[in-house]
Design a protein around this motif. Structure first.
Motif, PDB file in Angstrom:
ATOM      1  N   GLY A   4      -6.032 -30.225  -0.038  1.00  9.12           N
ATOM      2  CA  GLY A   4      -6.907 -29.583   0.943  1.00  9.12           C
ATOM      3  C   GLY A   4      -8.358 -29.999   0.787  1.00  9.12           C
ATOM      4  O   GLY A   4      -9.263 -29.237   1.135  1.00  9.12           O
ATOM      5  N   GLY A   5      -8.558 -31.215   0.234  1.00  7.55           N
ATOM      6  CA  GLY A   5      -9.916 -31.708   0.082  1.00  7.55           C
ATOM      7  C   GLY A   5     -10.477 -31.534  -1.316  1.00  7.55           C
ATOM      8  O   GLY A   5     -11.554 -32.034  -1.631  1.00  7.55           O
ATOM      9  N   ARG A   6      -9.728 -30.807  -2.160  1.00  2.31           N
ATOM     10  CA  ARG A   6     -10.163 -30.588  -3.538  1.00  2.31           C
ATOM     11  C   ARG A   6      -9.178 -31.234  -4.512  1.00  2.31           C
ATOM     12  O   ARG A   6      -8.161 -31.771  -4.109  1.00  2.31           O
ATOM     13  CB  ARG A   6     -10.282 -29.089  -3.820  1.00  2.31           C
ATOM     14  N   GLU A   7      -9.489 -31.143  -5.792  1.00  2.00           N
ATOM     15  CA  GLU A   7      -8.597 -31.695  -6.811  1.00  2.00           C
ATOM     16  C   GLU A   7      -7.247 -30.998  -6.765  1.00  2.00           C
ATOM     17  O   GLU A   7      -7.150 -29.817  -6.417  1.00  2.00           O
ATOM     18  CB  GLU A   7      -9.228 -31.570  -8.198  1.00  2.00           C
ATOM     19  N   ILE A   8      -6.199 -31.739  -7.124  1.00  2.00           N
ATOM     20  CA  ILE A   8      -4.829 -31.246  -6.987  1.00  2.00           C
ATOM     21  C   ILE A   8      -4.085 -31.356  -8.315  1.00  2.00           C
ATOM     22  O   ILE A   8      -4.551 -31.953  -9.283  1.00  2.00           O
ATOM     23  CB  ILE A   8      -4.058 -32.045  -5.916  1.00  2.00           C
ATOM     24  N   GLY A   9      -2.875 -30.771  -8.329  1.00  2.00           N
ATOM     25  CA  GLY A   9      -1.949 -30.951  -9.438  1.00  2.00           C
ATOM     26  C   GLY A   9      -0.948 -32.025  -9.063  1.00  2.00           C
ATOM     27  O   GLY A   9      -1.099 -32.722  -8.058  1.00  2.00           O
ATOM     28  N   GLY A  10       0.097 -32.174  -9.862  1.00  2.00           N
ATOM     29  CA  GLY A  10       1.101 -33.189  -9.589  1.00  2.00           C
ATOM     30  C   GLY A  10       2.018 -32.806  -8.436  1.00  2.00           C
ATOM     31  O   GLY A  10       1.940 -31.705  -7.891  1.00  2.00           O
TER      32      GLY A  10
END
Length: 211
Positions: free
Chosen positions: A74-80
């Motif tokens: 969603g535009g931010r850092e993510i998980g795997g």
């Protein structure tokens, strides 16, 4: 080279051409620099171990007829990307024509309908490494550059896809290396068994078909 790999390369090249055409080479060059500096072989080894683990889980559960790796961006850092085992998968493999970005770019998302969830989170592939580098180093560049202007939305779409394609290609390479393996042979009795990668709220991208 199968049609899935060809589609990925075609869209990747289309994105490169679109950025160059719109005088956004500085964005492309920065993206290539980031991706070239990632530990690709280490990341691929992790993809391989997790995809093999997920497929083995599917072998042990006869109810699973398709495997999908999903992540939310969603535009931010993510998980795997977590593994989801699904009881059915309806598709002819045709393009959905739903890909974000300029219409002239070749598509990679397919028209696919997954059935009910059987099991989830039994493996995780590290799509986050590339995507999070993009969030940290490319997203600020797009927001700060006056040169992008009205192209901001499409540029954001295509550069996100550029990094996602990097992940898709690794997933496809790993699956291709599993051809004729005992793992693939064990799943051939499931009719057609699709392995896909899906950014949540988008259509799926295939990385393997076992039939």
């Amino acid at each position: 080279m199968d049609k899935f790999a060809k589609r990925l390369i075609k869209r990747e090249n289309g994105i490169r051409d679109w950025l160059t055409k719109n005088n956004l080479d500085f964005v492309l060059n920065k993206a290539d620099q980031i991706l070239d500096n990632l530990p690709r072989e280490t990341i691929k080894a992790s993809f391989k171990s997790e995809i093999e683990r997920a497929l083995q889980h599917c072998i042990e559960n006869n109810k699973i007829k398709a495997l999908d790796f999903q992540w939310y961006y969603g535009g931010r850092e993510i998980g795997g990307a977590l593994a989801y085992g699904i009881d059915s998968c309806k598709t002819k493999g045709s393009l959905s024509k739903t890909d974000l970005g300029p219409e002239e770019l070749p598509g990679i998302e397919i028209n696919l309908k997954h059935g009910s969830l059987v099991d989830h989170s039994f493996a995780e592939i590290p799509v986050s490494i590339a995507i999070n580098k993009m969030v940290k180093e490319i997203k600020p560049l797009l927001k700060e550059s006056e040169e992008i202007g009205d192209l901001f939305k499409n540029t954001s779409y295509v550069i996100t896809d550029y990094f996602q394609i990097w992940n898709y290609k690794i997933g496809h390479e790993v699956c291709d290396e599993l051809r004729e393996s005992d793992t693939e042979k064990a799943l051939k009795n499931r009719s057609t068994f699709w392995v896909t990668m899906t950014r949540q709220e988008r259509w799926s991208v295939p990385i393997m078909l076992i039939d």
